[in-house]
Design a protein around this motif. Structure first.
Motif, PDB file in Angstrom:
ATOM      1  N   LYS A   5       0.825  -1.278   0.184  1.00 21.83           N
ATOM      2  CA  LYS A   5       0.184  -0.354  -0.102  1.00 21.83           C
ATOM      3  C   LYS A   5       0.797   1.327  -0.090  1.00 21.83           C
ATOM      4  N   SER A   6       1.955   1.417   0.745  1.00 24.45           N
ATOM      5  CA  SER A   6       2.819   2.415   0.473  1.00 24.45           C
ATOM      6  C   SER A   6       3.462   2.751  -0.870  1.00 24.45           C
ATOM      7  N   LYS A   7       3.902   1.501  -1.124  1.00 22.10           N
ATOM      8  CA  LYS A   7       4.412   1.719  -2.674  1.00 22.10           C
ATOM      9  C   LYS A   7       3.239   2.350  -3.497  1.00 22.10           C
ATOM     10  N   CYS A   8       2.375   1.933  -3.465  1.00 21.97           N
ATOM     11  CA  CYS A   8       0.819   2.187  -4.403  1.00 21.97           C
ATOM     12  C   CYS A   8       1.058   3.614  -3.810  1.00 21.97           C
ATOM     13  N   LEU A   9       0.971   4.447  -2.623  1.00 25.23           N
ATOM     14  CA  LEU A   9       0.673   5.558  -2.445  1.00 25.23           C
ATOM     15  C   LEU A   9       2.133   6.248  -2.788  1.00 25.23           C
ATOM     16  N   LEU A  10       3.022   6.177  -2.869  1.00 25.16           N
ATOM     17  CA  LEU A  10       3.872   6.437  -3.576  1.00 25.16           C
ATOM     18  C   LEU A  10       4.506   7.090  -5.292  1.00 25.16           C
ATOM     19  N   PHE A  11       4.583   5.835  -5.650  1.00 19.80           N
ATOM     20  CA  PHE A  11       4.271   6.316  -7.172  1.00 19.80           C
ATOM     21  C   PHE A  11       2.471   6.884  -7.382  1.00 19.80           C
ATOM     22  N   SER A  12       1.127   7.052  -6.736  1.00 17.76           N
ATOM     23  CA  SER A  12       0.325   7.644  -7.085  1.00 17.76           C
ATOM     24  C   SER A  12       0.921   8.953  -6.765  1.00 17.76           C
ATOM     25  N   ILE A  13       1.802   9.291  -5.839  1.00 17.39           N
ATOM     26  CA  ILE A  13       1.829  10.622  -5.403  1.00 17.39           C
ATOM     27  C   ILE A  13       2.946  11.844  -6.902  1.00 17.39           C
ATOM     28  N   LEU A  14       3.712  10.932  -6.989  1.00 10.78           N
ATOM     29  CA  LEU A  14       4.221  10.940  -8.455  1.00 10.78           C
ATOM     30  C   LEU A  14       3.841  11.056  -9.599  1.00 10.78           C
ATOM     31  N   ALA A  15       3.010  10.225  -9.484  1.00  8.48           N
ATOM     32  CA  ALA A  15       2.437  10.189 -10.806  1.00  8.48           C
ATOM     33  C   ALA A  15       0.896  11.781 -10.595  1.00  8.48           C
ATOM     34  N   ILE A  16       0.787  11.928  -9.136  1.00 14.36           N
ATOM     35  CA  ILE A  16       0.026  12.992  -9.280  1.00 14.36           C
ATOM     36  C   ILE A  16       0.822  14.456  -9.807  1.00 14.36           C
ATOM     37  N   PRO A 183     -18.823  -2.540 -10.094  1.00 12.87           N
ATOM     38  CA  PRO A 183     -17.645  -2.089  -9.198  1.00 12.87           C
ATOM     39  C   PRO A 183     -17.115  -3.381  -9.329  1.00 12.87           C
ATOM     40  N   ASN A 184     -17.380  -4.421  -9.369  1.00 14.73           N
ATOM     41  CA  ASN A 184     -16.506  -5.431  -9.046  1.00 14.73           C
ATOM     42  C   ASN A 184     -15.612  -5.949  -9.960  1.00 14.73           C
ATOM     43  N   ILE A 185     -15.879  -4.951 -10.682  1.00 18.30           N
ATOM     44  CA  ILE A 185     -15.156  -5.609 -12.537  1.00 18.30           C
ATOM     45  C   ILE A 185     -13.616  -4.000 -12.550  1.00 18.30           C
ATOM     46  N   PHE A 186     -14.219  -3.343 -11.345  1.00 20.93           N
ATOM     47  CA  PHE A 186     -13.965  -1.603 -12.115  1.00 20.93           C
ATOM     48  C   PHE A 186     -11.791  -1.827 -11.184  1.00 20.93           C
ATOM     49  N   GLY A 187     -11.842  -2.527 -10.388  1.00 20.48           N
ATOM     50  CA  GLY A 187     -10.088  -2.885 -10.105  1.00 20.48           C
ATOM     51  C   GLY A 187      -9.301  -3.137 -10.839  1.00 20.48           C
ATOM     52  N   MET A 188     -10.318  -4.396 -11.548  1.00 22.68           N
ATOM     53  CA  MET A 188      -9.437  -4.933 -13.077  1.00 22.68           C
ATOM     54  C   MET A 188      -9.165  -3.357 -14.305  1.00 22.68           C
ATOM     55  N   LEU A 255       5.295   2.093 -12.424  1.00 27.66           N
ATOM     56  CA  LEU A 255       5.254   1.201 -11.534  1.00 27.66           C
ATOM     57  C   LEU A 255       4.179   1.889 -10.590  1.00 27.66           C
ATOM     58  N   LEU A 256       3.612   2.465 -10.934  1.00 25.31           N
ATOM     59  CA  LEU A 256       2.289   2.561 -10.248  1.00 25.31           C
ATOM     60  C   LEU A 256       1.236   1.419 -10.745  1.00 25.31           C
ATOM     61  N   ARG A 261      -1.658  -2.929  -9.143  1.00 23.32           N
ATOM     62  CA  ARG A 261      -1.744  -4.304  -9.367  1.00 23.32           C
ATOM     63  C   ARG A 261      -1.221  -5.444  -8.660  1.00 23.32           C
ATOM     64  N   ASP A 262      -0.248  -5.274  -7.448  1.00 20.23           N
ATOM     65  CA  ASP A 262       0.192  -5.949  -5.988  1.00 20.23           C
ATOM     66  C   ASP A 262      -1.272  -6.154  -5.259  1.00 20.23           C
ATOM     67  N   TRP A 263      -1.314  -4.145  -4.746  1.00 16.43           N
ATOM     68  CA  TRP A 263      -1.749  -4.290  -3.664  1.00 16.43           C
ATOM     69  C   TRP A 263      -3.526  -4.915  -4.001  1.00 16.43           C
ATOM     70  N   MET A 264      -3.688  -4.836  -4.919  1.00 15.13           N
ATOM     71  CA  MET A 264      -5.181  -5.717  -5.300  1.00 15.13           C
ATOM     72  C   MET A 264      -5.690  -6.798  -5.175  1.00 15.13           C
ATOM     73  N   ASP A 265      -4.039  -7.809  -5.860  1.00 14.68           N
ATOM     74  CA  ASP A 265      -4.198  -9.167  -5.521  1.00 14.68           C
ATOM     75  C   ASP A 265      -3.973  -9.664  -3.500  1.00 14.68           C
ATOM     76  N   VAL A 266      -3.688  -8.771  -3.225  1.00 15.96           N
ATOM     77  CA  VAL A 266      -3.226  -9.405  -1.676  1.00 15.96           C
ATOM     78  C   VAL A 266      -4.712  -8.766  -0.576  1.00 15.96           C
ATOM     79  N   ARG A 267      -5.552  -7.555  -1.347  1.00 17.38           N
ATOM     80  CA  ARG A 267      -7.001  -7.355  -1.157  1.00 17.38           C
ATOM     81  C   ARG A 267      -7.457  -8.819  -1.533  1.00 17.38           C
TER      82      ARG A 267
END
Length: 276
Positions: A5-16, A183-188, A255-256, A261-267
């Motif tokens: 989740k932290s990695k996803c947040l970091l790259f989200s900030i960079l993309a923003i 909503p159930n396929i939105f993440g993919m 990387l984002l 994708r990794d975060w969603m897989d874990v969820r």
């Protein structure tokens, strides 16, 4: 889970951050990025010109900043249109099936069987230059993957009990597709779109590099590389500056997409273990 989740947040900030720079760059530059100054043509990187100047004396650093608007937002628009159009078509096909599904999926097979960049070059060449025509040409080859992804997901989801419950509650077809199934396929779909941004950016830059995208004097990274390709040995900064911008931007969005994708897989795995 926390690390992903932290990695996803970091790259989200960079993309923003990249999107923010693309948005405000034209308003923070201290002079017109298209203004020519032939007396300072092809100056190497220095304190006055961080990325040097091009053959017309234009500051490369400013042009890279300003070019982010065209390169980034045209790419985001392309991915948005492709994902929305393709996902909508795929959900409709997957839910209704039948002859409409067969015809559209055969059509998508035709598009997928043609080398994408070759087809985009042909369409852009017929339509003529311009970033809008380049976006349209790439849109024609990019929607089928979203349609096929959405269709396969809907074929699986519509057999779940929550769809039967929605039907019994009186929901109409549009509500079932867009309120209950989407909503159930939105993440993919989001994961696919994020991973697609880098590819679409390079393909748009490729069309501009070949003269079928943005037109001079527009500041666009692919076009800037095309303009400086003849000076790669004498003034390499002219082509390396926009190339570096493309490299950084594509890397961050890739990387984002990977981290999301990794975060969603874990969820999904955690939800699955909880439901058991």
């Amino acid at each position: 889970m926390v690390k992903r989740k932290s990695k996803c947040l970091l790259f989200s900030i960079l993309a923003i951050g990249i999107v923010t720079i693309a948005l405000i760059a034209p308003y923070i530059t201290y002079y017109d990025s298209n203004k020519q100054d032939l007396m300072n043509a092809l100056q190497p990187p220095s304190k006055e010109h961080l990325f040097g100047t091009d053959r017309y004396g234009r500051d490369m650093f400013l042009r890279v900043l300003v070019g982010a608007r065209c390169s980034v937002f045209s790419t985001l628009l392309l991915v948005f249109l492709s994902s929305v159009f393709g996902t909508t078509i795929g959900m409709i096909c997957g839910y209704f099936e039948g002859i409409v599904d067969t015809v559209i999926m055969k059509l998508s097979d035709v598009f997928l069987s043609i080398p994408g960049m070759v087809f985009a070059l042909a369409v852009a060449g017929v339509l003529g230059g311009g970033i809008a025509n380049a976006v349209f040409a790439l849109l024609l080859i990019s929607w089928p993957k979203y349609a096929r992804l959405a269709r396969s997901q809907v074929l699986s989801e519509k057999r779940n009990t929550y769809v039967d419950a929605a039907i019994l509650s009186g929901s109409n077809t549009i509500q079932i597709i867009f309120i209950h199934i989407l909503p159930n396929i939105f993440g993919m779909v989001v994961t696919t779109a994020l991973l697609d941004i880098g590819t679409m950016m390079m393909e748009l830059a490729g069309l501009s590099f070949l003269g079928l995208g943005a037109m001079p004097p527009t500041a666009e990274w692919g076009l800037m590389m095309s303009s400086g390709r003849s000076m790669i040995q004498t003034s390499p900064w002219v082509i390396l500056a926009p190339g570096f911008a493309i490299f950084i931007t594509v890397s961050i969005f890739n990387l984002l997409g990977d981290s999301y994708r990794d975060w969603m897989d874990v969820r999904h795995k955690e939800k699955g273990s909880t439901s058991k």
